[in-house]
Design a protein around this motif. Structure first.
Motif, mmCIF file in Angstrom:
data_model
loop_
_atom_site.group_PDB
_atom_site.id
_atom_site.type_symbol
_atom_site.label_atom_id
_atom_site.label_comp_id
_atom_site.label_asym_id
_atom_site.label_seq_id
_atom_site.Cartn_x
_atom_site.Cartn_y
_atom_site.Cartn_z
ATOM 1 N N GLU A 152 0.756 4.016 -1.304
ATOM 2 C CA GLU A 152 0.143 5.343 -1.246
ATOM 3 C C GLU A 152 0.126 5.913 0.175
ATOM 4 O O GLU A 152 0.107 7.135 0.361
ATOM 5 C CB GLU A 152 -1.287 5.294 -1.803
ATOM 6 N N TYR A 153 0.181 5.037 1.187
ATOM 7 C CA TYR A 153 0.167 5.522 2.572
ATOM 8 C C TYR A 153 1.479 6.193 2.972
ATOM 9 O O TYR A 153 1.539 6.861 4.008
ATOM 10 C CB TYR A 153 -0.134 4.361 3.527
ATOM 11 N N ASN A 166 0.855 -1.198 0.000
ATOM 12 C CA ASN A 166 0.000 0.000 0.000
ATOM 13 C C ASN A 166 0.883 1.237 0.000
ATOM 14 O O ASN A 166 0.898 2.016 0.965
ATOM 15 C CB ASN A 166 -0.940 -0.001 1.216
#
Length: 339
Positions: free
Chosen positions: A8-9, A6
């Motif tokens: 994007e975090y 993930n």
């Protein structure tokens, strides 16, 4: 292979410097308030048990814990098993112009950012194709070798800026030759394409000859012209616009004829990019016409989650801060005094 599932975090990491700045402002404000209250030495005498350095240590530990938790949220993973799979697709090398003229704002938000957004959407639509990335201005170099790792492709794409290439200009011929080399073995039967995204400003080398060389190797060359023929000034990053030696504002104009000539020489097509998605759709339709062939790709099929370690260390740091007092430990002070 290491990756973030993930990714994007990781943008949450921008909170960290903001917290540091806020903490510094608060500390300075408190110090100023104490100075207004009275003499600093006298205040220290009245507060003998105060340990200001421990407050800083606690903040540093909590900040580190927060950073680790953000990394954990991004789900770090490590690939442990390689597998070669076969897919039906094409191979595409993208050459993106990063010269200063690409900062002109005749396409929103500017030429370069619009091109990055367009490419990002193209990558989102890929499933079995390979994609690579070359950046160029006065010179060209490979930013991302050709791959099926679309997550990495988008990550590299986000980080592109004119600062990547110090030499200014628009060496499209050099970019084309770099793309041709990046395909690797000529024995591959996969359909191959090169996408040049440029405004054609300050064109320097013989791009038509390079496009012709690509055509002879069976590679199609597509050119996306970005900007307007009427041109636009180039922001200087200081609220104004770049000027030439005589003090006149520099206007960057799209060289459409040059773009069309290169596309024709490379057995491809020229499309003009504006503030719509027309160029991306037209380009995608052309790529879809290319014959898809079997492509072998080595991928990691078994990933181990690594976030647990980050969480455990973060929790340990939080527990440690709970045991750190804001006052001096008299027992430790006595121990040092005896020494």
């Amino acid at each position: 292979m290491f990756r973030f599932a993930n990714i994007e975090y990781l943008w949450l990491l921008t909170i960290i410097p903001c917290l540091i700045v806020a903490y510094i402002i608060i500390v300075r404000k408190k110090r100023q308030q104490l100075r207004e209250f009275g003499d600093a030495e006298l205040i220290d005498t009245l507060m003998p048990d105060s340990a200001h350095h421990k407050i800083h240590i606690k903040f540093a530990l909590l900040l580190t814990a927060l950073t680790l938790l953000i990394f954990a949220l991004a789900r770090p993973q490590y690939g442990t098993k390689e597998q070669t799979i076969k897919r039906q697709g094409i191979e595409v090398m993208v050459a993106l112009d990063v010269s200063n003229s690409m900062l002109a704002e005749d396409v929103a938000p500017n030429r370069l950012e619009h091109a990055k957004q367009m490419l990002s959407k193209m990558v989102d639509g890929m499933t079995d194709d390979k994609v690579g990335l070359v950046v160029f201005a006065g010179e060209a170099f490979v930013q991302l070798p050709i791959t099926c790792d679309y997550v990495s492709a988008k990550m590299f794409l986000r980080n592109i800026s004119p600062d990547l290439v110090s030499a200014q200009g628009t060496a499209i011929g050099s970019a084309l030759r770099t793309c041709i080399r990046s395909f690797g073995s000529e024995e591959s039967e996969a359909s191959r394409a090169i996408i040049i995204i440029t405004d054609g400003e300050n064109h320097e080398d013989d791009a038509k000859a390079a496009a012709q060389a690509a055509k002879e190797k069976g590679i199609h060359v597509y050119v996306v012209g970005i900007g307007k023929p009427d041109g636009a000034p180039i922001p200087d990053g200081k609220g104004g616009f770049r000027k030439d030696k005589s003090g006149q504002v520099v206007v960057s104009r799209l060289n459409e004829q040059m773009c069309k000539d290169i596309a024709e020489a490379g057995n491809g097509m020229y499309v003009h990019a504006d503030n719509t998605n027309t160029a991306r759709r037209a380009l995608q339709q052309e790529l879809d016409k290319l014959g898809k062939t079997e492509i072998e790709t080595t991928i990691y099929t078994d990933y181990n989650e690594q976030y647990q370690s980050f969480v455990l260390i973060a929790l340990l740091l939080i527990v440690i801060t709970c045991f750190i007092s804001n006052t001096k430990n008299k027992n430790i002070e006595k121990l040092f005094d005896r020494g």
